[in-house]
Design an enzyme around this catalytic site. Structure first.
Site, mmCIF file in Angstrom:
data_model
loop_
_atom_site.group_PDB
_atom_site.id
_atom_site.type_symbol
_atom_site.label_atom_id
_atom_site.label_comp_id
_atom_site.label_asym_id
_atom_site.label_seq_id
_atom_site.Cartn_x
_atom_site.Cartn_y
_atom_site.Cartn_z
ATOM 1 C CB ALA A 271 -3.792 -4.268 48.231
ATOM 2 C CB THR A 272 -8.189 -1.388 46.104
ATOM 3 O OG1 THR A 272 -7.959 -2.147 44.912
ATOM 4 C CG2 THR A 272 -7.365 -0.118 46.021
#
EC number: 3.4.25.1
Length: 275
Positions: free
Chosen positions: A52-53
């Site tokens: 996830a960013t």
């Protein structure tokens, strides 16, 4: 016999669900899962798992806001365009995750149960400082996994009821907790998002203005970071955005986010902006 059992239950009772698992079923904790030596030993290749960013958070006049893009990546591949990275921790706090997606989501669920368990045992909400500290302890517990390349770096925000303001906290992989003022961002696109937040944020924003600032900062991050996904009108995918005020946590509806993103895209198109 019943009294003895009751006494044993009382002796083992704890307001921390994580501590309860550590005592009785440590194998159920997300960060107590052993990995084969072939995956973690010297010379082994890094695990290819979804990450996830970008997450952003900012304070505004009535509380605090958190937003996350919808992209997860696995190396140079887009693993998901639909992942959600911002979750309500309880009625007055939210949690955003960056890092190894699977472990981060499990830690989020554990944290949600931790707060619910405390409320049931103690009959009251844990203070915002207490919530932030417990999350830090969970991240510290994940340190062995982080050293194997499976790190989780969250953002935590909530409304401090006694003080009457929104507050936000960042963490490092060792569980170190740091209170941030005004705004913050984590994840691969955080450098670009922070630059946008510095230009767009101002004291006393309304909730609507704060939503626009968050969406535009994610738009800027996606413009320069391939691991961050911007608003997607074709697929009708928008960031996940939560506000937290005295009345509680609230998710911003997609139709509102579509209007905000549309206005940003239209303004940049009209201005013929290259970047």
């Amino acid at each position: 016999m019943q009294d003895t059992t009751a006494n044993q239950v009382a002796a083992n009772a704890t307001s921390s669900f994580t501590e309860h698992l550590q005592r009785n079923r440590p194998g159920l904790l997300p960060y107590n899962q052993p990995f084969p030596a072939a995956l973690t030993g010297a010379g082994s290749q890094p695990l290819q798992v979804p990450h996830a960013t970008t997450i952003v958070s900012l304070t505004y006049g009535g509380g605090v806001l958190m937003a996350g893009d919808r992209r997860a990546t696995m190396g140079n591949v887009i693993a998901s365009r639909h992942i959600e990275k911002v979750f309500p921790a309880d009625s007055y706090s939210v949690l955003g995750i960056a890092g190894t997606a699977g472990i981060a989501i499990d830690l989020t669920r554990l944290f949600q149960v931790e707060l619910e368990h405390y409320e049931k045992i103690e009959g009251t909400l844990l203070s915002l400082e207490g919530k932030a500290n417990r999350l830090g302890a969970m991240i510290r517990g994940n340190l062995p996994m982080a050293m194997q390349g499976l790190a989780v770096v969250p953002l935590f925000a909530g409304f401090d009821l006694p003080v009457g303001i929104g507050r936000l906290f960042s963490y490092d992989v060792t569980g170190g907790r740091y209170e941030e003022k005004e705004h913050h961002a984590v994840g691969s696109g955080s450098v670009f998002a922070r630059g946008a937040l510095k230009k767009l944020w101002r004291p006393g924003l309304t909730a609507e203005e704060a939503v626009a600032v968050a969406v535009e900062s994610l738009y800027d991050a996606a413009d320069d970071d391939s691991a961050t996904g911007g608003p997607d009108p074709v697929r009708q995918l928008w960031p996940v955005v939560y506000t937290v005020e005295r009345s509680g946590a609230r998710r911003i509806p997609d139709h509102d986010l579509a209007s905000v993103a549309g206005a940003i895209i239209e303004a940049r198109t009209t201005a013929r902006r290259e970047a």
